[in-house]
Scaffold this active site. Structure first.
Site, PDB file in Angstrom:
ATOM      1  N   LYS A 108       0.846  -1.194   0.000  1.00 36.06           N
ATOM      2  CA  LYS A 108       0.000   0.000   0.000  1.00 36.06           C
ATOM      3  C   LYS A 108       0.879   1.240   0.000  1.00 36.06           C
ATOM      4  CE  LYS A 108      -3.462  -2.633   2.534  1.00 36.06           C
ATOM      5  NZ  LYS A 108      -4.132  -2.863   3.827  1.00 36.06           N
ATOM      6  N   LYS A 191      -5.026   5.544   3.943  1.00 42.29           N
ATOM      7  CA  LYS A 191      -5.421   5.343   5.343  1.00 42.29           C
ATOM      8  C   LYS A 191      -4.230   5.401   6.295  1.00 42.29           C
ATOM      9  CE  LYS A 191      -3.805   0.964   5.260  1.00 42.29           C
ATOM     10  NZ  LYS A 191      -2.860   0.310   6.188  1.00 42.29           N
TER      11      LYS A 191
END
Length: 333
Positions: A108, A191
């Site tokens: 990510k 996030k």
């Protein structure tokens, strides 16, 4: 049907995925840079450095020799985002993309300066291969214990997404499919900085009300920036977005949350980073995402605050005061 997989990256997530895919019945090759570590894993069936309690099945073969790897149906990258370019180049150089496997990112992040997603970096090295990503609220510690988990396999081609879904789907690991690769990757990367913010708020003992507000406004920023980059809004309200955001902001397993917690308690970033071998992707991601937001002209006050704490050495209390002192506005703006 996917029958074999090569996992590149021997951290906790790569180790957990090796066990998961072996449970699914796949033949698994498991590669890492550290020769001593990979030899130890092959001999003991355990990754003592990251997930010592997990015993890998005999169908997992561990090695540090890229040239020894055979072609597989699924080529999975689980390396830190800053290492993606170099690792992909090395893997491509030994010919592992020649049979056109599905190339899957389980990392990510957004690359600094270029603003590239991880699958875009992989596409530069494996242009003839189908690209996909696996993302969601998936802490390796819980996956290694076979605790109930959900994830999403995303690819521009829904048939590729479904093939990845089938490869990972187990009774305790529920995999959904999506054709919004852009949104899924942006959500997964974004996030991380907000988990640092949630950790800082907990370290400052701001209370549940403040942290709930922070996470809610974080989601609004994720939607604004992610949609500006081509992601679909609904993706950010799914597993790769709000699901991963909640898990990362509140879980004791979250490296980013723990880092923020230490910052909120007064520790210095350099000391925190030096005290662990694990990588908190929120630190490099904050810099790259802040750069992207500035370039796109998207308003991200929470992200800006985390950036200033990490890179401008602003005290967390001062960043909080500035956030609360902003001009009032409508919630939907």
């Amino acid at each position: 049907m996917i029958a074999s997989a090569t996992i590149l990256g021997a951290g906790s997530w790569g180790t957990a995925l090796a066990a998961l895919l072996a449970d699914r019945g796949l033949k698994v090759q498991f590669w890492g840079r550290d020769a001593a570590l990979m030899q130890h894993i092959e001999q003991t069936r355990r990754n003592a450095r990251y997930l010592p309690e997990l015993e890998l099945p005999q169908t997992v073969w561990a090695t540090s020799d890229l040239a020894a790897l055979e072609s597989a149906d699924l080529l999975i990258f689980v390396v830190p985002s800053k290492a993606m370019h170099d690792t992909a180049a090395q893997v491509a150089a030994v010919g592992l993309g020649k049979t056109r496997p599905i190339v899957l990112s389980c990392t990510k992040g957004i690359e600094l300066n270029s603003g590239l997603r991880m699958s875009q970096i992989l596409g530069q090295h494996f242009g003839d291969c189908p690209l996909a990503a696996l993302t969601g609220p998936n802490h390796a510690e819980e996956v290694s214990q076979r605790l109930a988990t959900a994830t999403v396999a995303a690819a521009p081609d829904m048939q590729i997404a479904k093939a990845v879904q089938e490869a990972f789907h187990l009774p305790w690991f529920r995999c959904y499919a999506s054709d919004d690769l852009v949104g899924a990757e942006w959500a997964g990367a974004m996030k991380n900085p907000y988990a640092i913010a949630a950790g800082i708020a907990a370290g400052l003992k701001l209370g549940d009300n403040a942290i709930a507000a922070l996470v809610t406004r974080a989601l609004a920023e994720m939607v604004r920036l992610g949609v500006s980059q081509g992601g679909r809004m609904e993706t950010f309200y799914g597993l790769s977005g709000v699901g991963d955001l909640v898990a990362t902001c509140f879980s004791e397993h979250s490296r980013n949350h723990r880092l923020g917690l230490a910052l909120g308690r007064g520790e210095k970033l350099a000391h925190i980073l030096a005290s662990t071998s694990m990588i908190a992707e929120g630190v490099p991601n904050t810099l790259s995402l802040h750069q992207c937001a500035q370039t796109a002209g998207v308003r991200t006050p929470l992200l800006d605050a985390v950036h200033d704490v990490l890179y401008l050495d602003k005290p967390p209390q001062h960043a909080l005061k500035e956030l609360l002192g902003r001009e009032p506005r409508a919630e939907a703006e």
